[in-house]
Design a protein around this motif. Structure first.
Motif, short mmCIF file in Angstrom:
data_model
loop_
_atom_site.label_atom_id
_atom_site.label_comp_id
_atom_site.label_asym_id
_atom_site.label_seq_id
_atom_site.Cartn_x
_atom_site.Cartn_y
_atom_site.Cartn_z
N GLY A 28 7.24 2.00 -2.75
CA GLY A 28 6.47 2.37 -1.58
C GLY A 28 5.27 1.47 -1.32
O GLY A 28 4.27 1.91 -0.74
N PHE A 29 5.36 0.24 -1.76
CA PHE A 29 4.26 -0.71 -1.52
C PHE A 29 4.77 -2.13 -1.75
O PHE A 29 5.80 -2.33 -2.39
N GLN A 30 4.01 -3.07 -1.19
CA GLN A 30 4.27 -4.48 -1.49
C GLN A 30 3.00 -5.09 -2.07
O GLN A 30 2.86 -5.21 -3.28
N CYS A 31 2.01 -5.41 -1.21
CA CYS A 31 0.77 -5.97 -1.77
C CYS A 31 -0.06 -4.89 -2.46
O CYS A 31 -0.86 -5.18 -3.34
N GLY A 32 0.10 -3.64 -2.04
CA GLY A 32 -0.58 -2.52 -2.69
C GLY A 32 -1.96 -2.21 -2.13
O GLY A 32 -2.58 -1.24 -2.59
N TYR A 33 -2.44 -2.99 -1.16
CA TYR A 33 -3.81 -2.76 -0.70
C TYR A 33 -3.97 -1.39 -0.04
O TYR A 33 -4.98 -0.72 -0.23
N CYS A 34 -2.98 -0.98 0.71
CA CYS A 34 -3.08 0.30 1.41
C CYS A 34 -2.71 1.48 0.52
O CYS A 34 -2.90 2.63 0.89
N THR A 35 -2.14 1.19 -0.66
CA THR A 35 -1.46 2.23 -1.44
C THR A 35 -2.37 3.37 -1.91
O THR A 35 -1.98 4.55 -1.79
N PRO A 36 -3.56 3.10 -2.43
CA PRO A 36 -4.41 4.24 -2.82
C PRO A 36 -4.66 5.19 -1.64
O PRO A 36 -4.60 6.42 -1.80
N LEU B 152 -2.27 2.85 7.82
CA LEU B 152 -1.50 1.66 8.20
C LEU B 152 -1.09 0.87 6.97
O LEU B 152 -1.78 0.88 5.95
N CYS B 153 0.04 0.18 7.10
CA CYS B 153 0.52 -0.69 6.03
C CYS B 153 0.94 -2.01 6.66
O CYS B 153 1.93 -2.08 7.37
N ARG B 154 0.15 -3.03 6.39
CA ARG B 154 0.46 -4.33 6.99
C ARG B 154 1.75 -4.92 6.44
O ARG B 154 2.36 -5.78 7.06
N CYS B 155 2.15 -4.47 5.26
CA CYS B 155 3.40 -4.96 4.68
C CYS B 155 4.62 -4.24 5.24
O CYS B 155 5.75 -4.62 4.93
N GLY B 156 4.41 -3.20 6.00
CA GLY B 156 5.54 -2.50 6.62
C GLY B 156 6.40 -1.74 5.65
O GLY B 156 7.61 -1.65 5.83
FE1 FES Z 1 0.54 -4.13 1.64
FE2 FES Z 1 0.67 -1.61 2.53
S1 FES Z 1 1.62 -2.45 0.75
S2 FES Z 1 -0.62 -3.20 3.23
#
Ligand code: FES
Ligand code: FES
Length: 169
Positions: A104-112, A141-145
């Motif tokens: 459920g994440f890619q870069c993880g920035y939005c994850t918390p 929002l999730c920029r990684c989609g």
């Molecule tokens: Fe990258 Fe959501 S996982 S912004």
């Protein structure tokens, strides 16, 4: 010469009390958490209430901490991503595990923020369908989609069946 107005605040975060005796009265809850308490799990994305990266729980209700003045939250119990698993034994919170299991994440920035918002959503009882989860998670929002996997993770914890068909991005 102007002086910065300060306030004495005690924040209750993840079951601990933190005294901030001379906090700039303009400090947001997000900045208090990150800069003063060194709880950097909550992220600053937009700082404008638009992205949800800063979502925490206040008395169990999800809020965007970048829009909250810390001084107004000293009578609330704040839960951040660092404290979400409290009471789950030594392991992860079920939402954290589900996000891992469903990528459920890619870069993880939005994850918390996504996970804290999902925790609030589950408490609100707004996980009755995939569409409802999407709607009530729309402030995050999730920029990684990674949206379809995020919905799948939340649905698993909520035990919500996912409809067949293409997921929205
Ligand atoms: Fe990258 Fe959501 S996982 S912004
Ligand atoms: Fe708070 Fe974007 S940082 S909503």
């Amino acid at each position: 010469m102007t002086t910065t107005p300060t306030v004495s605040v005690t924040l209750h975060v993840n079951g601990e009390a933190f005294s901030l005796p001379a906090l700039d009265s303009r400090t947001t809850l997000l900045d208090a958490l990150r800069e003063h308490l060194k709880l950097t799990g909550s992220k600053k994305g937009c700082g404008l209430g638009m992205c949800g990266a800063c979502t925490v729980l206040a008395d169990g209700r999800r809020i965007k901490s970048c829009l909250a003045l810390a001084a107004l939250y000293d009578d609330k119990e704040i839960t951040t991503i660092e404290g979400l698993a409290r009471g789950s034994g030594a392991g992860l919170h079920p939402l954290q595990q589900a996000f891992i299991d469903h990528d459920g994440f890619q870069c993880g920035y939005c994850t918390p923020g996504q996970i804290m918002s999902a925790a609030g959503l589950l408490r609100e009882g707004h996980a009755g369908s995939a569409d409802e989860i999407r709607e009530f998670m729309s402030g995050n929002l999730c920029r990684c989609g990674a949206y379809s996997n995020i919905v799948a993770a939340i649905a698993e914890v909520a035990e919500t069946p996912l409809e067949s068909g293409p997921d929205e991005e």
